[in-house]
Design a protein around this motif. Sequence first.
Motif, PDB file in Angstrom:
ATOM      1  N   PHE A 106       0.694  -1.115  -0.008  1.00 42.63           N
ATOM      2  CA  PHE A 106      -0.019   0.266  -0.054  1.00 42.63           C
ATOM      3  C   PHE A 106       0.849   1.180   0.102  1.00 42.63           C
ATOM      4  O   PHE A 106       0.492   2.207  -0.788  1.00 42.63           O
ATOM      5  N   ILE A 107       1.785   1.216   1.050  1.00 40.98           N
ATOM      6  CA  ILE A 107       2.864   2.398   0.935  1.00 40.98           C
ATOM      7  C   ILE A 107       3.440   2.672  -0.437  1.00 40.98           C
ATOM      8  O   ILE A 107       3.616   3.653  -0.900  1.00 40.98           O
ATOM      9  N   GLN A 108       3.853   1.682  -0.891  1.00 42.62           N
ATOM     10  CA  GLN A 108       4.610   1.733  -2.308  1.00 42.62           C
ATOM     11  C   GLN A 108       3.750   2.281  -3.371  1.00 42.62           C
ATOM     12  O   GLN A 108       4.000   3.260  -4.142  1.00 42.62           O
ATOM     13  N   LYS A 109       2.566   2.011  -3.389  1.00 44.40           N
ATOM     14  CA  LYS A 109       1.387   2.556  -4.410  1.00 44.40           C
ATOM     15  C   LYS A 109       0.967   3.952  -4.068  1.00 44.40           C
ATOM     16  O   LYS A 109       0.739   4.704  -5.040  1.00 44.40           O
ATOM     17  N   PHE A 110       0.921   4.082  -2.779  1.00 42.81           N
ATOM     18  CA  PHE A 110       0.605   5.587  -2.623  1.00 42.81           C
ATOM     19  C   PHE A 110       1.790   6.599  -3.123  1.00 42.81           C
ATOM     20  O   PHE A 110       1.582   7.569  -3.500  1.00 42.81           O
ATOM     21  N   ASN A 111       2.923   5.974  -2.586  1.00 44.15           N
ATOM     22  CA  ASN A 111       4.241   6.757  -3.179  1.00 44.15           C
ATOM     23  C   ASN A 111       4.329   7.004  -4.451  1.00 44.15           C
ATOM     24  O   ASN A 111       4.540   8.091  -5.230  1.00 44.15           O
ATOM     25  N   GLU A 112       4.011   5.937  -5.234  1.00 41.11           N
ATOM     26  CA  GLU A 112       4.030   6.157  -6.829  1.00 41.11           C
ATOM     27  C   GLU A 112       2.985   6.973  -7.266  1.00 41.11           C
ATOM     28  O   GLU A 112       2.825   7.519  -8.331  1.00 41.11           O
ATOM     29  N   LEU A 113       1.676   7.200  -6.602  1.00 45.78           N
ATOM     30  CA  LEU A 113       0.606   8.163  -6.940  1.00 45.78           C
ATOM     31  C   LEU A 113       1.105   9.486  -6.474  1.00 45.78           C
ATOM     32  O   LEU A 113       0.326  10.570  -6.520  1.00 45.78           O
ATOM     33  N   GLY A 114       2.293   9.662  -5.859  1.00 45.75           N
ATOM     34  CA  GLY A 114       2.682  11.194  -5.422  1.00 45.75           C
ATOM     35  C   GLY A 114       2.212  11.466  -4.031  1.00 45.75           C
ATOM     36  O   GLY A 114       2.210  12.728  -3.713  1.00 45.75           O
ATOM     37  N   ILE A 115       1.714  10.369  -3.464  1.00 42.05           N
ATOM     38  CA  ILE A 115       1.199  10.769  -1.979  1.00 42.05           C
ATOM     39  C   ILE A 115       2.497  10.360  -1.067  1.00 42.05           C
ATOM     40  O   ILE A 115       2.842   9.106  -1.037  1.00 42.05           O
ATOM     41  N   ILE A 117       3.313   9.302   2.142  1.00 39.24           N
ATOM     42  CA  ILE A 117       3.307   8.794   3.293  1.00 39.24           C
ATOM     43  C   ILE A 117       3.979   7.731   3.543  1.00 39.24           C
ATOM     44  O   ILE A 117       4.497   7.084   2.733  1.00 39.24           O
ATOM     45  N   THR A 118       4.422   7.464   4.764  1.00 39.66           N
ATOM     46  CA  THR A 118       5.295   6.225   5.303  1.00 39.66           C
ATOM     47  C   THR A 118       4.841   5.449   6.112  1.00 39.66           C
ATOM     48  O   THR A 118       3.602   5.693   6.621  1.00 39.66           O
ATOM     49  N   LEU A 119       5.280   4.282   6.329  1.00 42.11           N
ATOM     50  CA  LEU A 119       4.769   3.173   7.171  1.00 42.11           C
ATOM     51  C   LEU A 119       4.561   3.870   8.868  1.00 42.11           C
ATOM     52  O   LEU A 119       3.950   3.468   9.485  1.00 42.11           O
ATOM     53  N   GLU A 120       5.879   4.572   9.009  1.00 41.22           N
ATOM     54  CA  GLU A 120       5.602   5.291  10.226  1.00 41.22           C
ATOM     55  C   GLU A 120       4.583   6.131  10.444  1.00 41.22           C
ATOM     56  O   GLU A 120       4.008   6.438  11.859  1.00 41.22           O
ATOM     57  N   ASP A 121       4.119   6.792   9.440  1.00 44.59           N
ATOM     58  CA  ASP A 121       3.110   8.104   9.477  1.00 44.59           C
ATOM     59  C   ASP A 121       1.627   7.290   9.908  1.00 44.59           C
ATOM     60  O   ASP A 121       0.940   7.649  10.678  1.00 44.59           O
ATOM     61  N   VAL A 122       1.511   5.921   9.409  1.00 47.54           N
ATOM     62  CA  VAL A 122       0.458   5.276   9.664  1.00 47.54           C
ATOM     63  C   VAL A 122       0.462   4.434  11.021  1.00 47.54           C
ATOM     64  O   VAL A 122      -0.368   4.317  11.757  1.00 47.54           O
ATOM     65  N   LYS A 123       1.708   3.889  11.288  1.00 49.62           N
ATOM     66  CA  LYS A 123       1.904   3.380  12.564  1.00 49.62           C
ATOM     67  C   LYS A 123       1.284   4.110  13.669  1.00 49.62           C
ATOM     68  O   LYS A 123       0.829   3.383  14.847  1.00 49.62           O
ATOM     69  N   LYS A 124       1.719   5.401  13.877  1.00 52.96           N
ATOM     70  CA  LYS A 124       1.352   6.218  15.067  1.00 52.96           C
ATOM     71  C   LYS A 124      -0.139   6.047  15.364  1.00 52.96           C
ATOM     72  O   LYS A 124      -0.688   6.642  16.449  1.00 52.96           O
ATOM     73  N   TYR A 125      -0.950   5.711  14.202  1.00 50.38           N
ATOM     74  CA  TYR A 125      -2.514   5.527  14.608  1.00 50.38           C
ATOM     75  C   TYR A 125      -2.826   4.282  15.084  1.00 50.38           C
ATOM     76  O   TYR A 125      -3.956   4.241  15.413  1.00 50.38           O
ATOM     77  N   ALA A 126      -2.010   3.173  15.098  1.00 53.24           N
ATOM     78  CA  ALA A 126      -2.301   1.979  15.453  1.00 53.24           C
ATOM     79  C   ALA A 126      -2.222   1.876  16.788  1.00 53.24           C
ATOM     80  O   ALA A 126      -1.236   2.217  17.546  1.00 53.24           O
ATOM     81  N   LYS A 127      -3.319   1.419  17.519  1.00 52.11           N
ATOM     82  CA  LYS A 127      -3.511   1.149  18.695  1.00 52.11           C
ATOM     83  C   LYS A 127      -2.888  -0.573  19.220  1.00 52.11           C
ATOM     84  O   LYS A 127      -3.012  -0.949  20.075  1.00 52.11           O
ATOM     85  N   ASN A 128      -2.646  -1.115  18.050  1.00 50.75           N
ATOM     86  CA  ASN A 128      -2.278  -2.540  18.077  1.00 50.75           C
ATOM     87  C   ASN A 128      -1.075  -2.632  17.218  1.00 50.75           C
ATOM     88  O   ASN A 128      -0.702  -1.942  16.429  1.00 50.75           O
ATOM     89  N   VAL A 129      -0.436  -3.524  17.166  1.00 51.08           N
ATOM     90  CA  VAL A 129       0.506  -4.008  16.451  1.00 51.08           C
ATOM     91  C   VAL A 129       0.299  -4.112  14.883  1.00 51.08           C
ATOM     92  O   VAL A 129       1.061  -4.143  14.138  1.00 51.08           O
ATOM     93  N   ASN A 130      -0.934  -4.518  14.712  1.00 52.24           N
ATOM     94  CA  ASN A 130      -1.529  -4.489  13.048  1.00 52.24           C
ATOM     95  C   ASN A 130      -1.979  -3.254  12.705  1.00 52.24           C
ATOM     96  O   ASN A 130      -2.605  -2.427  13.581  1.00 52.24           O
ATOM     97  N   ILE A 131      -1.445  -2.959  11.645  1.00 50.88           N
ATOM     98  CA  ILE A 131      -1.965  -1.621  10.746  1.00 50.88           C
ATOM     99  C   ILE A 131      -2.839  -2.191   9.989  1.00 50.88           C
ATOM    100  O   ILE A 131      -2.723  -3.271   9.122  1.00 50.88           O
ATOM    101  N   ARG A 132      -4.342  -1.608   9.660  1.00 50.49           N
ATOM    102  CA  ARG A 132      -5.107  -1.674   8.859  1.00 50.49           C
ATOM    103  C   ARG A 132      -5.593  -0.853   8.125  1.00 50.49           C
ATOM    104  O   ARG A 132      -4.821   0.196   8.283  1.00 50.49           O
ATOM    105  N   LYS A 133      -6.639  -0.675   7.414  1.00 52.54           N
ATOM    106  CA  LYS A 133      -7.425   0.354   6.680  1.00 52.54           C
ATOM    107  C   LYS A 133      -7.526   1.552   7.140  1.00 52.54           C
ATOM    108  O   LYS A 133      -7.126   2.681   6.805  1.00 52.54           O
ATOM    109  N   PRO A 134      -8.129   1.433   8.614  1.00 48.85           N
ATOM    110  CA  PRO A 134      -8.556   2.675   8.926  1.00 48.85           C
ATOM    111  C   PRO A 134      -7.284   3.708   9.432  1.00 48.85           C
ATOM    112  O   PRO A 134      -7.341   4.990   9.463  1.00 48.85           O
ATOM    113  N   GLU A 135      -6.143   3.018   9.991  1.00 47.82           N
ATOM    114  CA  GLU A 135      -4.719   3.849   9.929  1.00 47.82           C
ATOM    115  C   GLU A 135      -4.547   4.670   8.783  1.00 47.82           C
ATOM    116  O   GLU A 135      -3.858   5.676   8.830  1.00 47.82           O
ATOM    117  N   PHE A 136      -4.461   4.092   7.771  1.00 48.04           N
ATOM    118  CA  PHE A 136      -4.349   4.499   6.588  1.00 48.04           C
ATOM    119  C   PHE A 136      -5.059   5.682   6.138  1.00 48.04           C
ATOM    120  O   PHE A 136      -4.658   6.871   5.828  1.00 48.04           O
TER     121      PHE A 136
END
Length: 281
Positions: A106-115, A117-136
């Motif tokens: 997902f991160i790779q595709k977002f970056n290819e679209l000029g968006i 964001i990094t995995l770290e940007d998404v991780k900070k919204y994760a309340k658990n070890v798993n990252i899912r679509k809501p965090e994106f």
Amino acid sequence: MKIDLHMHTTASDGEYSPTEVVKMVKEKGLEIFAITDHDTTSGVDEALEEANRQGLRLIPGIEFSAKDNEAKKVHILGYNLDYRNPDFIAIYKSYTDDRNRRNNEFIQKFNELGINITLEDVKKYAKNVNIRKPEFAKALLEKGYIADEEEAYTKYLNQEPFKSIKREKGEMSPKEVIETIKRFGGTVLAHPYTLELEEENLIRKIEEFISYGLEGMECFHSRQTKEQMEEYEKIANSYNLIITVGSDFHGPNVHPNIEIGTGKNNNIVDARVKNIEKIIG
């Protein structure tokens, strides 16, 4: 008896933490409920701790995906699991690893679209070890790429190229999934409507699943019509299957208008469960 045996937390693709979901269950006046996160039971211990504080009965559960040549979408629910068993943990961890692979794509595709964001940007919204679509969705909103979280799904996550990024672990057959869950708990076919089979083929498919060890059907589900639920209940009764009810609650942004315990527009309030003692212990 107020029951809801299908709901998700931040351990998979729900919007609320296990603790938050249990508190919502309490507010809704449920007596028995299950946490059935996708491919993991990592949220069960937290939920169980809060359930004990609230005086509620929690059934440890899980929801696994399976790939079938005839049915469109097959999900199998596991209940009353020996969820701390190391062998069981190893099985679902392989699914978590697969989810992580998808997140990196997902991160790779977002970056290819000029968006940007990094995995770290998404991780900070994760309340658990798993990252899912809501965090994106939250990360995209913070970065200003969307106007609200719902737009993350309509503009990106539910569209190509993201739509085609599949989790490979969904390729297990129904036989493999049912037999795997059966080793550690009870097995129930989730939301039969997603199989998208006409009655004759549906019955044949359910007979096949029963031969693998399937014990029950989620006849009452938020996204099933009254007519569908009556049909599934009739089929389940004819095979003396366990009959369960589940809202499939994820949260308002992931699945709008679905409420814990009542479903969509109160459509599961009058659910007639049967033989559930076989899977709730």
